[in-house]
Write an enzyme that holds these catalytic residues in place. Structure first.
Site, short mmCIF file in Angstrom:
data_model
loop_
_atom_site.label_atom_id
_atom_site.label_comp_id
_atom_site.label_asym_id
_atom_site.label_seq_id
_atom_site.Cartn_x
_atom_site.Cartn_y
_atom_site.Cartn_z
N CYS A 188 -23.16 73.58 -124.44
CA CYS A 188 -23.03 72.47 -125.38
C CYS A 188 -24.10 72.56 -126.48
O CYS A 188 -23.97 73.38 -127.37
CB CYS A 188 -23.06 71.13 -124.65
SG CYS A 188 -22.51 69.73 -125.67
N HIS A 220 -18.98 71.75 -120.51
CA HIS A 220 -20.08 71.60 -119.56
C HIS A 220 -19.69 72.09 -118.17
O HIS A 220 -19.16 71.30 -117.36
CB HIS A 220 -20.50 70.13 -119.46
CG HIS A 220 -21.30 69.63 -120.61
ND1 HIS A 220 -22.68 69.74 -120.67
CD2 HIS A 220 -20.93 69.01 -121.76
CE1 HIS A 220 -23.12 69.21 -121.78
NE2 HIS A 220 -22.08 68.75 -122.48
N GLU A 273 -21.66 72.49 -115.78
CA GLU A 273 -22.55 71.83 -114.81
C GLU A 273 -22.15 70.39 -114.51
O GLU A 273 -22.64 69.79 -113.55
CB GLU A 273 -24.00 71.89 -115.31
CG GLU A 273 -24.41 70.84 -116.31
CD GLU A 273 -23.91 71.06 -117.74
OE1 GLU A 273 -24.49 70.44 -118.65
OE2 GLU A 273 -22.95 71.83 -117.95
#
Length: 238
Positions: free
Chosen positions: A95, A185, A187
């Site tokens: 990002c 993302h 994560e």
């Protein structure tokens, strides 16, 4: 054996970090490395970045700051990225990290002309992803969590576009052999992106976005999440 460096360029909301950990923690969990196989540096807080040669690879986290903010630490991080790419250190920017890499390497980051993207988006691979060390073997289209107002408006010269989307044409790119950026993302899990949607509802209303519809589209993103483990395996196999 060398470690993977997590470059912390920001964190999640402080109260949420107390409950569930911060971006660094989520990233480390996704890499699936033992605690002694990675370390982090908080560049946003002014901690100095170490020499790239000390590490097997590096992940650059997301941030609530903007690449165009022009803070000194952002300029220092961009200089380090150029140094790392020159040293052929494997990089994965997430990002803000993706946008930072694009800006550092000759592209351009800035506000997306169509505004905020948030929720779970369809990530569509390009033909080039079929031979890519991180993306090969993944479905042509898979879900990924997104929350961003800025984007990589222009990719660096010579960059390979690996993934695109309906809102953002630059969902992933690679520079050279081993420097990757992903706008989405890997994560984040579903509870995390749902929390972000709740916190940004005033902004969603301001932009005439339907938060209920966005919430209804949230789903698990195992293919996206696999990229962190794929990246750590790539780094450790070199």
């Amino acid at each position: 054996m060398q470690k993977i460096l997590i470059v912390k360029t920001g964190g999640t909301f402080p109260d949420y970090a107390v409950e569930r950990g911060d971006f660094v923690d989520w990233t480390a969990q996704g890499l699936r490395l033992a605690a002694d196989r990675w370390e982090s540096v908080d560049v946003q807080a002014g901690e100095p970045l170490p020499a790239p040669a000390k590490f097997a690879g590096s992940v650059i986290t997301g941030s609530h700051d903007m690449v165009t903010d022009g803070f000194p630490w952002i300029e220092d991080a961009k200089a380090w990225i150029r140094q790392a790419v020159h040293a052929r250190l494997p990089l994965l920017g997430i990002c803000f990290g993706h946008q930072l890499m694009a800006d550092a390497l000759g592209g351009r980051a800035g506000y997306h002309p169509d505004g905020l993207e948030i929720g779970t988006a369809d990530i569509t691979l390009t033909g080039a992803a079929g031979d890519d060390p991180l993306f090969r073997g993944l479905p042509e289209c898979f879900p990924g969590h997104v929350t961003h107002s800025q984007t990589a408006l222009e990719l660096p010269p010579g960059a390979t576009l690996l993934a695109t989307g309906l809102h953002d044409p630059h969902q992933s790119f690679r520079v050279g052999e081993s420097a990757w950026g992903v706008q989405f993302h890997p994560e984040f899990d579903a509870p995390a992106i749902l929390d972000y949607i709740t916190r940004r509802e005033p902004e969603l209303r301001k932009n005439s976005l339907d938060s209920a519809r966005i919430r209804a589209m949230v789903r698990d993103t195992p293919e996206s999440a696999s990229l962190l483990e794929r990246f750590s395996a790539y780094c450790m196999s070199r």
